[in-house]
Motif scaffolding. Structure first.
Motif, PDB file in Angstrom:
ATOM      1  N   ASP A 238      48.668  53.990  38.069  1.00 25.19           N
ATOM      2  CA  ASP A 238      49.414  53.083  37.201  1.00 25.19           C
ATOM      3  C   ASP A 238      50.719  52.647  37.859  1.00 25.19           C
ATOM      4  O   ASP A 238      51.125  51.479  37.742  1.00 25.19           O
ATOM      5  CB  ASP A 238      49.724  53.746  35.857  1.00 25.19           C
ATOM      6  CG  ASP A 238      48.492  53.917  34.988  1.00 25.19           C
ATOM      7  OD1 ASP A 238      47.502  53.189  35.206  1.00 25.19           O
ATOM      8  OD2 ASP A 238      48.517  54.786  34.088  1.00 25.19           O
ATOM      9  N   MET A 239      51.366  53.562  38.541  1.00 28.55           N
ATOM     10  CA  MET A 239      52.589  53.200  39.280  1.00 28.55           C
ATOM     11  C   MET A 239      52.295  52.096  40.275  1.00 28.55           C
ATOM     12  O   MET A 239      53.010  51.076  40.341  1.00 28.55           O
ATOM     13  CB  MET A 239      53.150  54.427  40.011  1.00 28.55           C
ATOM     14  CG  MET A 239      53.659  55.536  39.131  1.00 28.55           C
ATOM     15  SD  MET A 239      54.204  56.960  40.129  1.00 28.55           S
ATOM     16  CE  MET A 239      54.539  58.170  38.860  1.00 28.55           C
ATOM     17  N   GLU A 240      51.242  52.292  41.061  1.00 28.18           N
ATOM     18  CA  GLU A 240      50.891  51.314  42.096  1.00 28.18           C
ATOM     19  C   GLU A 240      50.542  49.965  41.469  1.00 28.18           C
ATOM     20  O   GLU A 240      50.984  48.903  41.936  1.00 28.18           O
ATOM     21  CB  GLU A 240      49.710  51.823  42.921  1.00 28.18           C
ATOM     22  CG  GLU A 240      49.990  53.097  43.715  1.00 28.18           C
ATOM     23  CD  GLU A 240      50.747  52.815  45.013  1.00 28.18           C
ATOM     24  OE1 GLU A 240      51.210  51.671  45.201  1.00 28.18           O
ATOM     25  OE2 GLU A 240      50.878  53.739  45.828  1.00 28.18           O
ATOM     26  N   ARG A 241      49.761  49.996  40.402  1.00 24.66           N
ATOM     27  CA  ARG A 241      49.313  48.756  39.768  1.00 24.66           C
ATOM     28  C   ARG A 241      50.484  47.977  39.183  1.00 24.66           C
ATOM     29  O   ARG A 241      50.576  46.751  39.338  1.00 24.66           O
ATOM     30  CB  ARG A 241      48.289  49.086  38.676  1.00 24.66           C
ATOM     31  CG  ARG A 241      47.764  47.893  37.918  1.00 24.66           C
ATOM     32  CD  ARG A 241      46.639  48.311  36.979  1.00 24.66           C
ATOM     33  NE  ARG A 241      46.995  49.468  36.180  1.00 24.66           N
ATOM     34  CZ  ARG A 241      47.802  49.420  35.119  1.00 24.66           C
ATOM     35  NH1 ARG A 241      48.327  48.254  34.741  1.00 24.66           N
ATOM     36  NH2 ARG A 241      48.084  50.503  34.440  1.00 24.66           N
ATOM     37  N   LEU A 242      51.409  48.672  38.535  1.00 23.07           N
ATOM     38  CA  LEU A 242      52.548  47.995  37.925  1.00 23.07           C
ATOM     39  C   LEU A 242      53.524  47.472  38.976  1.00 23.07           C
ATOM     40  O   LEU A 242      54.101  46.388  38.805  1.00 23.07           O
ATOM     41  CB  LEU A 242      53.253  48.945  36.951  1.00 23.07           C
ATOM     42  CG  LEU A 242      52.472  49.214  35.668  1.00 23.07           C
ATOM     43  CD1 LEU A 242      53.037  50.409  34.922  1.00 23.07           C
ATOM     44  CD2 LEU A 242      52.457  47.975  34.762  1.00 23.07           C
ATOM     45  N   LEU A 243      53.697  48.206  40.053  1.00 25.79           N
ATOM     46  CA  LEU A 243      54.524  47.700  41.147  1.00 25.79           C
ATOM     47  C   LEU A 243      53.898  46.448  41.752  1.00 25.79           C
ATOM     48  O   LEU A 243      54.596  45.480  42.079  1.00 25.79           O
ATOM     49  CB  LEU A 243      54.730  48.775  42.210  1.00 25.79           C
ATOM     50  CG  LEU A 243      55.623  49.954  41.801  1.00 25.79           C
ATOM     51  CD1 LEU A 243      55.562  51.057  42.841  1.00 25.79           C
ATOM     52  CD2 LEU A 243      57.070  49.505  41.592  1.00 25.79           C
ATOM     53  N   ASP A 244      52.570  46.453  41.893  1.00 25.16           N
ATOM     54  CA  ASP A 244      51.876  45.264  42.394  1.00 25.16           C
ATOM     55  C   ASP A 244      52.060  44.078  41.447  1.00 25.16           C
ATOM     56  O   ASP A 244      52.164  42.920  41.892  1.00 25.16           O
ATOM     57  CB  ASP A 244      50.376  45.541  42.569  1.00 25.16           C
ATOM     58  CG  ASP A 244      50.074  46.452  43.760  1.00 25.16           C
ATOM     59  OD1 ASP A 244      50.947  46.594  44.643  1.00 25.16           O
ATOM     60  OD2 ASP A 244      48.959  47.023  43.781  1.00 25.16           O
ATOM     61  N   LEU A 245      52.102  44.351  40.149  1.00 27.57           N
ATOM     62  CA  LEU A 245      52.283  43.288  39.164  1.00 27.57           C
ATOM     63  C   LEU A 245      53.670  42.661  39.268  1.00 27.57           C
ATOM     64  O   LEU A 245      53.847  41.491  38.927  1.00 27.57           O
ATOM     65  CB  LEU A 245      52.058  43.853  37.753  1.00 27.57           C
ATOM     66  CG  LEU A 245      52.088  42.869  36.583  1.00 27.57           C
ATOM     67  CD1 LEU A 245      50.942  41.857  36.692  1.00 27.57           C
ATOM     68  CD2 LEU A 245      52.019  43.617  35.257  1.00 27.57           C
ATOM     69  N   GLY A 246      54.638  43.462  39.731  1.00 28.25           N
ATOM     70  CA  GLY A 246      55.987  42.941  39.906  1.00 28.25           C
ATOM     71  C   GLY A 246      57.015  43.463  38.930  1.00 28.25           C
ATOM     72  O   GLY A 246      58.095  42.864  38.784  1.00 28.25           O
ATOM     73  N   VAL A 247      56.739  44.594  38.257  1.00 20.60           N
ATOM     74  CA  VAL A 247      57.740  45.146  37.351  1.00 20.60           C
ATOM     75  C   VAL A 247      58.950  45.610  38.145  1.00 20.60           C
ATOM     76  O   VAL A 247      58.863  45.928  39.331  1.00 20.60           O
ATOM     77  CB  VAL A 247      57.169  46.293  36.495  1.00 20.60           C
ATOM     78  CG1 VAL A 247      55.937  45.844  35.730  1.00 20.60           C
ATOM     79  CG2 VAL A 247      56.875  47.534  37.332  1.00 20.60           C
ATOM     80  N   ASP A 248      60.083  45.659  37.472  1.00 16.67           N
ATOM     81  CA  ASP A 248      61.341  45.986  38.141  1.00 16.67           C
ATOM     82  C   ASP A 248      61.705  47.454  38.057  1.00 16.67           C
ATOM     83  O   ASP A 248      62.601  47.906  38.782  1.00 16.67           O
ATOM     84  CB  ASP A 248      62.466  45.155  37.519  1.00 16.67           C
ATOM     85  CG  ASP A 248      62.169  43.674  37.585  1.00 16.67           C
ATOM     86  OD1 ASP A 248      62.275  43.091  38.668  1.00 16.67           O
ATOM     87  OD2 ASP A 248      61.806  43.107  36.519  1.00 16.67           O
ATOM     88  N   GLY A 249      61.052  48.193  37.171  1.00 12.21           N
ATOM     89  CA  GLY A 249      61.399  49.597  37.024  1.00 12.21           C
ATOM     90  C   GLY A 249      60.281  50.395  36.393  1.00 12.21           C
ATOM     91  O   GLY A 249      59.517  49.888  35.566  1.00 12.21           O
ATOM     92  N   LEU A 250      60.197  51.657  36.810  1.00 11.83           N
ATOM     93  CA  LEU A 250      59.245  52.610  36.240  1.00 11.83           C
ATOM     94  C   LEU A 250      60.029  53.750  35.617  1.00 11.83           C
ATOM     95  O   LEU A 250      60.798  54.434  36.306  1.00 11.83           O
ATOM     96  CB  LEU A 250      58.317  53.170  37.327  1.00 11.83           C
ATOM     97  CG  LEU A 250      57.463  52.169  38.104  1.00 11.83           C
ATOM     98  CD1 LEU A 250      56.733  52.883  39.236  1.00 11.83           C
ATOM     99  CD2 LEU A 250      56.471  51.465  37.183  1.00 11.83           C
ATOM    100  N   VAL A 251      59.857  53.952  34.329  1.00 13.23           N
ATOM    101  CA  VAL A 251      60.421  55.114  33.652  1.00 13.23           C
ATOM    102  C   VAL A 251      59.345  56.187  33.682  1.00 13.23           C
ATOM    103  O   VAL A 251      58.240  55.986  33.171  1.00 13.23           O
ATOM    104  CB  VAL A 251      60.820  54.777  32.201  1.00 13.23           C
ATOM    105  CG1 VAL A 251      61.467  55.989  31.538  1.00 13.23           C
ATOM    106  CG2 VAL A 251      61.751  53.570  32.164  1.00 13.23           C
TER     107      VAL A 251
END
Length: 270
Positions: A238-251
């Motif tokens: 999920d971290m990888e997928r959301l970073l690929d999507l372009g989110v600015d931060g992971l909590v």
């Protein structure tokens, strides 16, 4: 207002994917030694791992001290049914002494001057105290709450206490609901208005069957100079997928893992 990245709040500068340590960092080894979330040890562990951002929660004790604590009572952490609001500071310090140590908001800001704090005002009684305490540190604090009223009260208190600028802020649940509806109805002016006085959207990826974080939401937020931070992201894929999507931060509860993934992409998570 965040009309452009040039006006980015210092809390969000420089721009990069951010790792926000959810209630600090409790590694498996620390957990075996009794360390719990939102403790002094958990914040120190995040700092030692190289994490810049700590996401935490604010309650107030019976004697008026703002403490970093998520739940409104001690049941889950200490099998004690009392509410935080009914416990005095010295009692809470004793309870937390074997669990990584209590950390007050004042202590967090003083002991970790190079860290940035993402503070969720959990109790109405804590809003004024949070605002007063963060006023001298507004450039490295983001204030949020599920309640927009509590969030705004804390921001007003920071201003009244002499903050040189307002802390960064993320909207409450009601504003987020209005934003989702405005986007669904394609009311672009309404979307821009809802994003005008916030610095970040902090959201779950999904709310029940509804996917909240989408490429369209990211486009609208970024066009307004607003970041999107997703909570609570613990699975590595999920971290990888959301970073690929372009989110600015992971909590995330696994800030050490997320930080390694961000840094492996050649970006600095600050």
């Amino acid at each position: 207002m965040n009309a452009s990245s040039a006006e980015r709040h210092p809390y969000l500068s420089p721009h990069a994917p951010r790792v926000l340590a959810h209630r600090g960092l409790v590694t498996p080894d620390a957990a075996r030694h009794g360390v719990v979330e939102n403790s002094f040890a958990a914040v120190a562990e995040a700092h030692a791992a190289g994490v810049v951002y700590v996401e935490s929660d604010c309650h107030v004790t019976a004697d008026g001290e703002v403490v970093l604590f998520h739940d409104d009572d001690l049941e889950r952490i200490a099998e004690d049914p009392r509410a935080i609001a009914d416990v005095r500071l010295h009692e809470l310090e004793e309870i937390m002494s074997a669990r990584g140590g209590l950390i007050t908001l004042a202590q967090a800001l003083e002991a970790f001057p190079d860290m940035r704090f993402n503070l969720d005002v959990k109790a109405a009684a804590a809003a004024e105290g949070v605002g007063r305490l963060v006023a001298p540190h507004a450039e490295r604090v983001l204030v949020t709450s599920f309640s927009d009223a509590r969030r705004r009260e804390a921001l007003r208190a920071a201003s009244s206490a002499g903050a040189a600028r307002r802390p960064a802020t993320s909207p409450g649940l009601e504003t987020v609901k209005r934003l989702v509806i405005a986007r669904a109805l394609r009311r672009k002016a309404r979307v821009r208005a809802l994003l005008a006085d916030v610095d970040a959207l902090q959201l779950p990826e999904r709310q029940g069957p509804l996917r909240v974080v989408t490429s369209g939401l990211l486009r609208d937020a970024h066009a307004a100079g607003v970041e999107v931070h997703v909570w609570t992201v613990n699975a590595e894929d999920d971290m990888e997928r959301l970073l690929d999507l372009g989110v600015d931060g992971l909590v995330t509860d696994r800030a050490d893992v997320a930080l390694a993934k961000v840094n492996a992409r050649g970006t600095q998570a600050v």
